[in-house]
Design a protein around this motif. Structure first.
Motif, PDB file in Angstrom:
ATOM      1  N   MET A  43       0.840  -1.109   0.058  1.00 21.95           N
ATOM      2  CA  MET A  43       0.082  -0.028  -0.025  1.00 21.95           C
ATOM      3  C   MET A  43       0.869   1.354   0.086  1.00 21.95           C
ATOM      4  O   MET A  43       0.480   2.316  -0.623  1.00 21.95           O
ATOM      5  CB  MET A  43      -0.925  -0.008   1.368  1.00 21.95           C
ATOM      6  CG  MET A  43      -1.894  -1.155   1.226  1.00 21.95           C
ATOM      7  SD  MET A  43      -3.293  -0.974   2.410  1.00 21.95           S
ATOM      8  CE  MET A  43      -2.579  -1.004   3.646  1.00 21.95           C
ATOM      9  N   GLU A  44       1.997   1.297   0.674  1.00 22.06           N
ATOM     10  CA  GLU A  44       2.961   2.483   0.894  1.00 22.06           C
ATOM     11  C   GLU A  44       3.838   2.601  -0.758  1.00 22.06           C
ATOM     12  O   GLU A  44       4.134   3.760  -0.810  1.00 22.06           O
ATOM     13  CB  GLU A  44       3.677   2.238   1.943  1.00 22.06           C
ATOM     14  CG  GLU A  44       3.185   2.456   3.168  1.00 22.06           C
ATOM     15  CD  GLU A  44       4.081   2.318   4.460  1.00 22.06           C
ATOM     16  OE1 GLU A  44       5.286   1.641   4.167  1.00 22.06           O
ATOM     17  OE2 GLU A  44       3.683   2.545   5.558  1.00 22.06           O
ATOM     18  N   SER A  45       3.788   1.604  -1.333  1.00 23.49           N
ATOM     19  CA  SER A  45       4.473   1.705  -2.652  1.00 23.49           C
ATOM     20  C   SER A  45       3.604   2.101  -3.667  1.00 23.49           C
ATOM     21  O   SER A  45       3.824   2.232  -4.955  1.00 23.49           O
ATOM     22  CB  SER A  45       5.101   0.208  -2.874  1.00 23.49           C
ATOM     23  OG  SER A  45       4.052  -0.589  -3.492  1.00 23.49           O
ATOM     24  N   ASP A  46       2.289   2.559  -3.245  1.00 27.59           N
ATOM     25  CA  ASP A  46       1.178   2.969  -4.458  1.00 27.59           C
ATOM     26  C   ASP A  46       1.084   1.901  -5.480  1.00 27.59           C
ATOM     27  O   ASP A  46       1.031   2.151  -6.723  1.00 27.59           O
ATOM     28  CB  ASP A  46       1.855   4.317  -5.244  1.00 27.59           C
ATOM     29  CG  ASP A  46       1.921   5.375  -4.160  1.00 27.59           C
ATOM     30  OD1 ASP A  46       0.879   5.609  -3.417  1.00 27.59           O
ATOM     31  OD2 ASP A  46       2.658   6.312  -4.258  1.00 27.59           O
ATOM     32  N   GLY A  47       1.013   0.639  -4.862  1.00 29.49           N
ATOM     33  CA  GLY A  47       0.594  -0.392  -6.058  1.00 29.49           C
ATOM     34  C   GLY A  47       1.693  -1.008  -7.046  1.00 29.49           C
ATOM     35  O   GLY A  47       1.461  -1.639  -7.897  1.00 29.49           O
ATOM     36  N   ASP A  48       3.089  -0.903  -6.428  1.00 39.37           N
ATOM     37  CA  ASP A  48       4.155  -1.522  -7.109  1.00 39.37           C
ATOM     38  C   ASP A  48       3.810  -2.844  -7.305  1.00 39.37           C
ATOM     39  O   ASP A  48       3.531  -3.790  -6.362  1.00 39.37           O
ATOM     40  CB  ASP A  48       5.406  -1.344  -6.160  1.00 39.37           C
ATOM     41  CG  ASP A  48       6.670  -2.052  -6.999  1.00 39.37           C
ATOM     42  OD1 ASP A  48       6.654  -2.608  -7.818  1.00 39.37           O
ATOM     43  OD2 ASP A  48       7.705  -1.320  -6.551  1.00 39.37           O
ATOM     44  N   PRO A  49       3.994  -3.410  -8.687  1.00 42.70           N
ATOM     45  CA  PRO A  49       3.527  -4.865  -9.028  1.00 42.70           C
ATOM     46  C   PRO A  49       4.577  -5.838  -8.335  1.00 42.70           C
ATOM     47  O   PRO A  49       4.240  -7.040  -8.192  1.00 42.70           O
ATOM     48  CB  PRO A  49       3.914  -4.880 -10.673  1.00 42.70           C
ATOM     49  CG  PRO A  49       3.797  -3.528 -10.840  1.00 42.70           C
ATOM     50  CD  PRO A  49       4.225  -2.448  -9.954  1.00 42.70           C
ATOM     51  N   PHE A  51       5.589  -5.490  -5.524  1.00 47.37           N
ATOM     52  CA  PHE A  51       5.290  -5.705  -4.009  1.00 47.37           C
ATOM     53  C   PHE A  51       3.896  -6.685  -4.218  1.00 47.37           C
ATOM     54  O   PHE A  51       3.463  -7.568  -3.183  1.00 47.37           O
ATOM     55  CB  PHE A  51       4.951  -4.509  -3.148  1.00 47.37           C
ATOM     56  CG  PHE A  51       6.139  -3.730  -2.505  1.00 47.37           C
ATOM     57  CD1 PHE A  51       6.840  -4.748  -1.591  1.00 47.37           C
ATOM     58  CD2 PHE A  51       6.806  -2.786  -3.032  1.00 47.37           C
ATOM     59  CE1 PHE A  51       7.838  -4.145  -0.839  1.00 47.37           C
ATOM     60  CE2 PHE A  51       7.784  -1.979  -2.260  1.00 47.37           C
ATOM     61  CZ  PHE A  51       8.477  -2.844  -1.461  1.00 47.37           C
ATOM     62  N   GLY A  52       3.227  -6.438  -5.030  1.00 45.06           N
ATOM     63  CA  GLY A  52       1.968  -7.242  -5.422  1.00 45.06           C
ATOM     64  C   GLY A  52       2.208  -8.779  -5.558  1.00 45.06           C
ATOM     65  O   GLY A  52       1.462  -9.632  -5.174  1.00 45.06           O
ATOM     66  N   ALA A  53       3.291  -8.963  -6.251  1.00 48.04           N
ATOM     67  CA  ALA A  53       3.695 -10.235  -6.549  1.00 48.04           C
ATOM     68  C   ALA A  53       4.161 -10.919  -4.996  1.00 48.04           C
ATOM     69  O   ALA A  53       3.905 -12.089  -4.860  1.00 48.04           O
ATOM     70  CB  ALA A  53       4.714 -10.390  -7.717  1.00 48.04           C
ATOM     71  N   ARG A  54       5.006 -10.177  -4.293  1.00 43.52           N
ATOM     72  CA  ARG A  54       5.071 -10.762  -2.980  1.00 43.52           C
ATOM     73  C   ARG A  54       4.248 -10.977  -2.200  1.00 43.52           C
ATOM     74  O   ARG A  54       4.295 -12.258  -1.486  1.00 43.52           O
ATOM     75  CB  ARG A  54       6.121  -9.883  -2.425  1.00 43.52           C
ATOM     76  CG  ARG A  54       7.561  -9.787  -3.128  1.00 43.52           C
ATOM     77  CD  ARG A  54       8.365  -8.889  -2.570  1.00 43.52           C
ATOM     78  NE  ARG A  54       8.955  -9.061  -1.157  1.00 43.52           N
ATOM     79  CZ  ARG A  54       9.414  -8.088  -0.178  1.00 43.52           C
ATOM     80  NH1 ARG A  54       9.421  -6.831  -0.450  1.00 43.52           N
ATOM     81  NH2 ARG A  54       9.325  -8.342   0.940  1.00 43.52           N
ATOM     82  N   VAL A  55       3.089 -10.211  -2.145  1.00 41.04           N
ATOM     83  CA  VAL A  55       1.841 -10.507  -1.420  1.00 41.04           C
ATOM     84  C   VAL A  55       1.158 -11.490  -1.924  1.00 41.04           C
ATOM     85  O   VAL A  55       0.746 -12.492  -1.022  1.00 41.04           O
ATOM     86  CB  VAL A  55       0.872  -9.215  -1.504  1.00 41.04           C
ATOM     87  CG1 VAL A  55      -0.327  -9.551  -0.954  1.00 41.04           C
ATOM     88  CG2 VAL A  55       1.594  -8.070  -0.799  1.00 41.04           C
ATOM     89  N   LYS A  56       1.155 -11.891  -3.188  1.00 40.04           N
ATOM     90  CA  LYS A  56       0.416 -12.974  -3.789  1.00 40.04           C
ATOM     91  C   LYS A  56       1.329 -14.350  -3.183  1.00 40.04           C
ATOM     92  O   LYS A  56       0.295 -15.316  -3.066  1.00 40.04           O
ATOM     93  CB  LYS A  56       0.204 -13.024  -5.249  1.00 40.04           C
ATOM     94  CG  LYS A  56      -0.491 -13.897  -5.878  1.00 40.04           C
ATOM     95  CD  LYS A  56      -1.915 -14.118  -5.288  1.00 40.04           C
ATOM     96  CE  LYS A  56      -2.642 -14.894  -6.201  1.00 40.04           C
ATOM     97  NZ  LYS A  56      -3.995 -15.137  -5.698  1.00 40.04           N
TER      98      LYS A  56
END
Length: 90
Positions: A43-49, A51-56
């Motif tokens: 969320m702090e990265s403004d939706g950096d893909p 970070f999104g991949a790491r979350v997934k």
């Protein structure tokens, strides 16, 4: 190769060793904290893909951990606390 013989072998087959449910819950708790930390970073990265991949990836690993814990619970002969409580905790 099974080295146990006689009565002890029968006892182990009837009453198999139960997993340490407290360790399983501890690992899941650590995983939940890591998931929240990753989500905050995302969320702090403004939706950096990235970070999104790491979350997934973390979500997939957490789901596998939950499934393993549920399988252990379902296969356990006895549990250190009420099964329903463990089910809810998992």
């Amino acid at each position: 190769m099974d080295t146990e013989h006689g009565p002890m072998r029968l006892v182990r087959r009837v009453f198999p060793k139960n997993p340490d449910f407290f360790d399983l819950l501890r690992a899941q708790s650590i995983g939940a904290v890591a998931s929240l930390e990753l989500l905050v970073e995302f969320m702090e990265s403004d939706g950096d893909p990235d970070f999104g991949a790491r979350v997934k990836d973390n979500e997939i690993a957490a789901s596998a951990m939950k499934e393993a814990s549920m399988n252990a619970l379902n296969a356990a002969f006895s549990t250190p606390m009420d099964r329903e409580e463990l089910y809810r905790a998992i």
